[in-house]
Design a protein around this motif. Structure first.
Motif, PDB file in Angstrom:
ATOM      1  N   PRO A   1      -2.674  -3.910  -1.302  1.00 19.79           N
ATOM      2  CA  PRO A   1      -1.561  -4.623  -1.938  1.00 19.79           C
ATOM      3  C   PRO A   1      -1.584  -4.565  -3.461  1.00 19.79           C
ATOM      4  CG  PRO A   1      -2.608  -5.960  -0.230  1.00 19.79           C
ATOM      5  CD  PRO A   1      -3.499  -4.790  -0.469  1.00 19.79           C
ATOM      6  N   GLY A   2      -0.389  -4.579  -4.027  1.00 16.95           N
ATOM      7  CA  GLY A   2      -0.230  -4.588  -5.476  1.00 16.95           C
ATOM      8  C   GLY A   2       1.086  -3.968  -5.902  1.00 16.95           C
ATOM      9  N   ALA A   3       2.055  -4.810  -6.213  1.00 18.35           N
ATOM     10  CA  ALA A   3       3.385  -4.309  -6.587  1.00 18.35           C
ATOM     11  C   ALA A   3       3.276  -3.344  -7.767  1.00 18.35           C
ATOM     12  CB  ALA A   3       4.274  -5.506  -6.965  1.00 18.35           C
ATOM     13  N   GLN A   4       4.115  -2.295  -7.854  1.00 18.15           N
ATOM     14  CA  GLN A   4       5.139  -2.021  -6.873  1.00 18.15           C
ATOM     15  C   GLN A   4       4.842  -0.716  -6.139  1.00 18.15           C
ATOM     16  OE1 GLN A   4       8.794  -1.933  -9.168  1.00 18.15           O
ATOM     17  NE2 GLN A   4       8.304   0.012 -10.067  1.00 18.15           N
ATOM     18  N   MET A   5       3.667  -0.198  -6.417  1.00 12.56           N
ATOM     19  CA  MET A   5       3.151   1.018  -5.776  1.00 12.56           C
ATOM     20  C   MET A   5       4.094   2.208  -5.941  1.00 12.56           C
ATOM     21  SD  MET A   5       0.224   1.627  -4.637  1.00 12.56           S
ATOM     22  CE  MET A   5      -0.705   2.919  -3.815  1.00 12.56           C
TER      23      MET A   5
ATOM     24  N   GLY B   1       0.834  -1.199   0.000  1.00 11.06           N
ATOM     25  CA  GLY B   1       0.000   0.000   0.000  1.00 11.06           C
ATOM     26  C   GLY B   1       0.868   1.247   0.000  1.00 11.06           C
ATOM     27  N   PHE B   2       0.583   2.203   0.898  1.00  9.85           N
ATOM     28  CA  PHE B   2       1.435   3.386   1.037  1.00  9.85           C
ATOM     29  C   PHE B   2       1.219   4.008   2.412  1.00  9.85           C
ATOM     30  CE2 PHE B   2      -2.517   5.108  -0.666  1.00  9.85           C
ATOM     31  CZ  PHE B   2      -2.693   6.307   0.011  1.00  9.85           C
ATOM     32  N   SER B   3       2.172   4.830   2.817  1.00  7.41           N
ATOM     33  CA  SER B   3       2.087   5.543   4.089  1.00  7.41           C
ATOM     34  C   SER B   3       2.356   7.022   3.874  1.00  7.41           C
ATOM     35  CB  SER B   3       3.096   4.985   5.101  1.00  7.41           C
ATOM     36  OG  SER B   3       2.816   3.647   5.416  1.00  7.41           O
ATOM     37  N   ILE B   4       1.744   7.849   4.711  1.00  8.31           N
ATOM     38  CA  ILE B   4       1.961   9.293   4.682  1.00  8.31           C
ATOM     39  C   ILE B   4       2.712   9.687   5.946  1.00  8.31           C
ATOM     40  CG2 ILE B   4       0.862  11.562   4.574  1.00  8.31           C
ATOM     41  CD1 ILE B   4      -1.528  10.256   3.213  1.00  8.31           C
ATOM     42  N   TYR B   5       3.795  10.464   5.763  1.00 12.05           N
ATOM     43  CA  TYR B   5       4.643  10.894   6.874  1.00 12.05           C
ATOM     44  C   TYR B   5       4.575  12.413   7.010  1.00 12.05           C
ATOM     45  CZ  TYR B   5       6.854   6.263   6.656  1.00 12.05           C
ATOM     46  OH  TYR B   5       7.101   4.902   6.662  1.00 12.05           O
TER      47      TYR B   5
ATOM     48  N   ASP C   1      -9.180  -8.384  -8.597  1.00 11.94           N
ATOM     49  CA  ASP C   1     -10.003  -7.226  -8.961  1.00 11.94           C
ATOM     50  C   ASP C   1      -9.234  -5.973  -8.576  1.00 11.94           C
ATOM     51  OD1 ASP C   1     -10.688  -6.500  -6.154  1.00 11.94           O
ATOM     52  OD2 ASP C   1     -11.861  -8.359  -6.208  1.00 11.94           O
ATOM     53  N   ASP C   2      -9.868  -4.804  -8.708  1.00 15.80           N
ATOM     54  CA  ASP C   2      -9.149  -3.557  -8.462  1.00 15.80           C
ATOM     55  C   ASP C   2      -9.234  -3.079  -7.019  1.00 15.80           C
ATOM     56  OD1 ASP C   2     -11.788  -2.805  -8.359  1.00 15.80           O
ATOM     57  OD2 ASP C   2     -11.597  -1.114  -9.746  1.00 15.80           O
ATOM     58  N   SER C   3      -9.882  -3.837  -6.159  1.00 19.01           N
ATOM     59  CA  SER C   3     -10.089  -3.376  -4.784  1.00 19.01           C
ATOM     60  C   SER C   3      -8.849  -3.574  -3.936  1.00 19.01           C
ATOM     61  CB  SER C   3     -11.256  -4.132  -4.142  1.00 19.01           C
ATOM     62  OG  SER C   3     -10.866  -5.456  -3.798  1.00 19.01           O
ATOM     63  N   CYS C   4      -8.866  -2.968  -2.748  1.00 18.41           N
ATOM     64  CA  CYS C   4      -7.762  -3.149  -1.804  1.00 18.41           C
ATOM     65  C   CYS C   4      -7.842  -4.495  -1.087  1.00 18.41           C
ATOM     66  CB  CYS C   4      -7.751  -2.009  -0.789  1.00 18.41           C
ATOM     67  SG  CYS C   4      -7.251  -0.421  -1.516  1.00 18.41           S
ATOM     68  N   ASN C   5      -8.925  -5.235  -1.319  1.00 19.98           N
ATOM     69  CA  ASN C   5      -9.062  -6.575  -0.738  1.00 19.98           C
ATOM     70  C   ASN C   5      -8.778  -7.669  -1.760  1.00 19.98           C
ATOM     71  OD1 ASN C   5      -9.975  -5.597   1.828  1.00 19.98           O
ATOM     72  ND2 ASN C   5     -11.967  -5.189   0.883  1.00 19.98           N
ATOM     73  N   SER C   6      -8.232  -7.280  -2.915  1.00 21.92           N
ATOM     74  CA  SER C   6      -7.978  -8.241  -3.979  1.00 21.92           C
ATOM     75  C   SER C   6      -6.866  -9.210  -3.596  1.00 21.92           C
ATOM     76  CB  SER C   6      -7.599  -7.510  -5.264  1.00 21.92           C
ATOM     77  OG  SER C   6      -6.378  -6.804  -5.092  1.00 21.92           O
ATOM     78  N   THR C   7      -6.796 -10.292  -4.335  1.00 22.21           N
ATOM     79  CA  THR C   7      -5.743 -11.285  -4.144  1.00 22.21           C
ATOM     80  C   THR C   7      -5.003 -11.474  -5.463  1.00 22.21           C
ATOM     81  OG1 THR C   7      -7.280 -13.080  -4.656  1.00 22.21           O
ATOM     82  CG2 THR C   7      -6.989 -12.501  -2.323  1.00 22.21           C
ATOM     83  N   SER C   8      -3.847 -12.090  -5.368  1.00 26.43           N
ATOM     84  CA  SER C   8      -3.057 -12.340  -6.565  1.00 26.43           C
ATOM     85  C   SER C   8      -3.794 -13.306  -7.492  1.00 26.43           C
ATOM     86  CB  SER C   8      -1.702 -12.919  -6.167  1.00 26.43           C
ATOM     87  OG  SER C   8      -0.915 -13.192  -7.300  1.00 26.43           O
ATOM     88  N   GLN C   9      -3.759 -13.010  -8.791  1.00 29.73           N
ATOM     89  CA  GLN C   9      -4.421 -13.868  -9.769  1.00 29.73           C
ATOM     90  C   GLN C   9      -3.687 -13.756 -11.104  1.00 29.73           C
ATOM     91  OE1 GLN C   9      -8.858 -14.435  -9.898  1.00 29.73           O
ATOM     92  NE2 GLN C   9      -8.685 -13.235 -11.789  1.00 29.73           N
ATOM     93  N   SER C  10      -3.529 -14.828 -11.790  1.00 21.94           N
ATOM     94  CA  SER C  10      -2.748 -14.865 -13.017  1.00 21.94           C
ATOM     95  C   SER C  10      -3.269 -13.896 -14.069  1.00 21.94           C
ATOM     96  CB  SER C  10      -2.760 -16.279 -13.602  1.00 21.94           C
ATOM     97  OG  SER C  10      -2.170 -16.290 -14.885  1.00 21.94           O
ATOM     98  N   ALA C  11      -2.326 -13.268 -14.799  1.00 25.85           N
ATOM     99  CA  ALA C  11      -2.691 -12.389 -15.902  1.00 25.85           C
ATOM    100  C   ALA C  11      -3.273 -13.171 -17.074  1.00 25.85           C
ATOM    101  CB  ALA C  11      -1.469 -11.597 -16.355  1.00 25.85           C
ATOM    102  N   ALA C  12      -3.157 -14.479 -17.021  1.00 24.31           N
ATOM    103  CA  ALA C  12      -3.766 -15.308 -18.065  1.00 24.31           C
ATOM    104  C   ALA C  12      -5.286 -15.347 -17.940  1.00 24.31           C
ATOM    105  CB  ALA C  12      -3.195 -16.721 -18.009  1.00 24.31           C
TER     106      ALA C  12
END
Length: 461
Positions: A97-101, A76-80, A120-131
């Protein structure tokens, strides 16, 4: 002072003397494991560990706005809050999650690059093949008007995802209406429905500033209509798009690090960037990133030899591979002048590679700060294109557990250097040197390193 501390001081002093004399350090000068060493003119101000929500994933890119730093992370990301750099603290973290942000900010918007195929595009998505045709990767857009509570507002899917991204302001009256995002991606495959070869293009997203939720893919210009460098021996990957693009919007130019090619673009038509100069180098394995000097008469390209996972800063590899290449721009063409590489050899256990850096805004000189993964942070002067030299550094010794990591990006912003370390979090560093002291007169309101703006002797908007 204890014996161990005296010994470390001797090691650091010796390495400093060698580096500042332009001489390579030997294996005996490599710092002890997990130990910070600096040149005499550099101070390690502070380290802020990664916030707990994303402590298990690595830090990547950094953007700045006002008194805040935005640090990308595979999780994800953090704000400082960096209003007082010596007391830098975390304001908030977004788990998405989602490299490489790779991150950029513009007004109340933060753009995050996702180059990992997701369910999917959500922040709760999981890894899934580009195929899988339904998989998603591309750009996520967040509203950061409330720094304590960023809000995810929009995603835009792009072919082959978004390895990196570059914010490009509009031109003339359009500047108040729209901002554009150049998306760099690569590694097509006939088995990927949304990432088909030859993929000799980039993606351009148009974002209406008054309605960012209406952001959409506006163009996919083919930048290598006749194909790129695909056959050179030693390439990490053949050219199939670009890895990273740095724009100098006020001059309508950009520099592209495009895998097997280094290029210059005319971006006067924001939706149709056009290559105007192109070069290759038999010593380069992977054109990774680019930085103009302030007057755009030079460009520095970096070579990500080994893809970031190899020990390429040792004596075996030598000074001309895995280096920066400095080019003068003459009559619109790229003229090679020299290489720059760390003058301090790293241990064979340390993954070390030329990575993300920025100019230190000193009027009349060309000085960069640059991350080298486990090679640490190097501050170097390329005012003389043919004779670059390191003038300062910040480094850690090899990791005691033998693992890799290091500093992904190191950027100068309003008097301090901020460095995002894979594992150690955010380092705040300061250089005090007669060559860089002039930078203290330049104050920036924001900084996206891949969106260069000119600076002079005073305030820069």
């Amino acid at each position: 002072m204890s014996f161990a501390r005296r010994a470390l001081a001797v090691v650091a002093a010796a390495a400093t003397a060698l580096a500042l004399a332009g001489m390579p350090a030997q294996a005996t000068d490599i710092p002890p494991p997990d130990t910070v060493v600096t040149s005499r003119n550099v101070t390690h101000v502070l380290n802020v560990p990664k916030p707990t929500p994303i402590a298990g994933t690595i830090n990547t890119d950094i953007a700045f706005q006002g008194g805040y730093a935005f640090v990308g992370n595979y999780g994800g990301f953090s704000i400082y809050d960096i209003k007082n750099p010596k007391k830098t603290k975390v304001v908030s973290s977004v788990v998405c999650p989602g490299a490489q942000m790779d991150v950029s900010v513009y007004g109340d918007l933060l753009f995050g690059a996702v180059d990992a195929s997701r369910s999917d595009d959500s922040c709760n998505s999981t890894s899934q093949s580009a195929a899988v045709k339904e998989s998603w990767e591309g750009v996520r857009i967040f509203d950061i008007s409330d720094k304590a509570n960023p809000r995810y507002i929009k995603s835009v899917e792009t072919n082959c995802g978004s390895h990196t991204l570059t914010v490009v302001p509009g031109k003339g009256p359009d500047k108040k209406r729209n901002v554009y995002v150049y998306v760099s991606s690569y590694s097509p495959s006939a088995t990927f429905p949304d990432c088909q070869p030859p993929h000799d293009k980039i993606s351009v997203i148009k974002v209406p500033l008054k309605n960012a939720a209406a952001a959409e893919l506006a163009a996919t210009p083919v930048v290598f209509p006749d194909g790129g460098n695909e056959t050179q021996p030693g390439l990490l990957l053949p050219t199939s798009g670009c890895h990273d693009i740095t724009v100098y919007a006020e001059k309508d130019i950009a520099a592209g690090a495009c895998m097997g090619d280094g290029v210059l673009f005319d971006i006067s038509d924001r939706l149709n960037p056009r290559i105007t100069a192109r070069t290759t180098d038999p010593n380069f394995a992977f054109w990774h990133s680019a930085t103009f000097n302030n007057d755009a008469t030079k460009v520095v390209f970096t070579d990500e030899l080994g893809g970031g996972g190899a020990a390429t800063c040792n004596e075996t590899v030598g000074p001309n591979r895995g280096a920066d290449a400095i080019f003068d721009i003459k009559r619109g063409q790229l003229v090679f002048k020299s290489y720059f590489k760390l003058p301090r050899h790293q241990d064979d256990t340390e993954n070390c590679v030329a990575h993300n850096g920025s100019l230190i805004p000193v009027k009349g000189r060309d000085i960069m700060v640059q991350a080298w993964y486990m090679g640490g942070v190097s501050i170097w002067d390329f005012t003389d294109s043919a004779r670059p030299r390191e003038i300062g550094y910040f480094d850690r010794g090899p990791r005691s557990d033998g693992s890799g990591g290091g500093i992904w990006s190191a950027y100068y912003y309003n008097g301090y250097i901020y460095a995002a370390d894979f594992n150690e979090g955010l380092d705040v560093v300061q250089i005090k040197d007669k060559l860089t002291d002039g930078a203290k007169h330049v104050r920036m309101d924001d900084l996206n390193v891949q969106t260069q703006e000119s600076y002079g002797g005073g305030h820069r908007h």
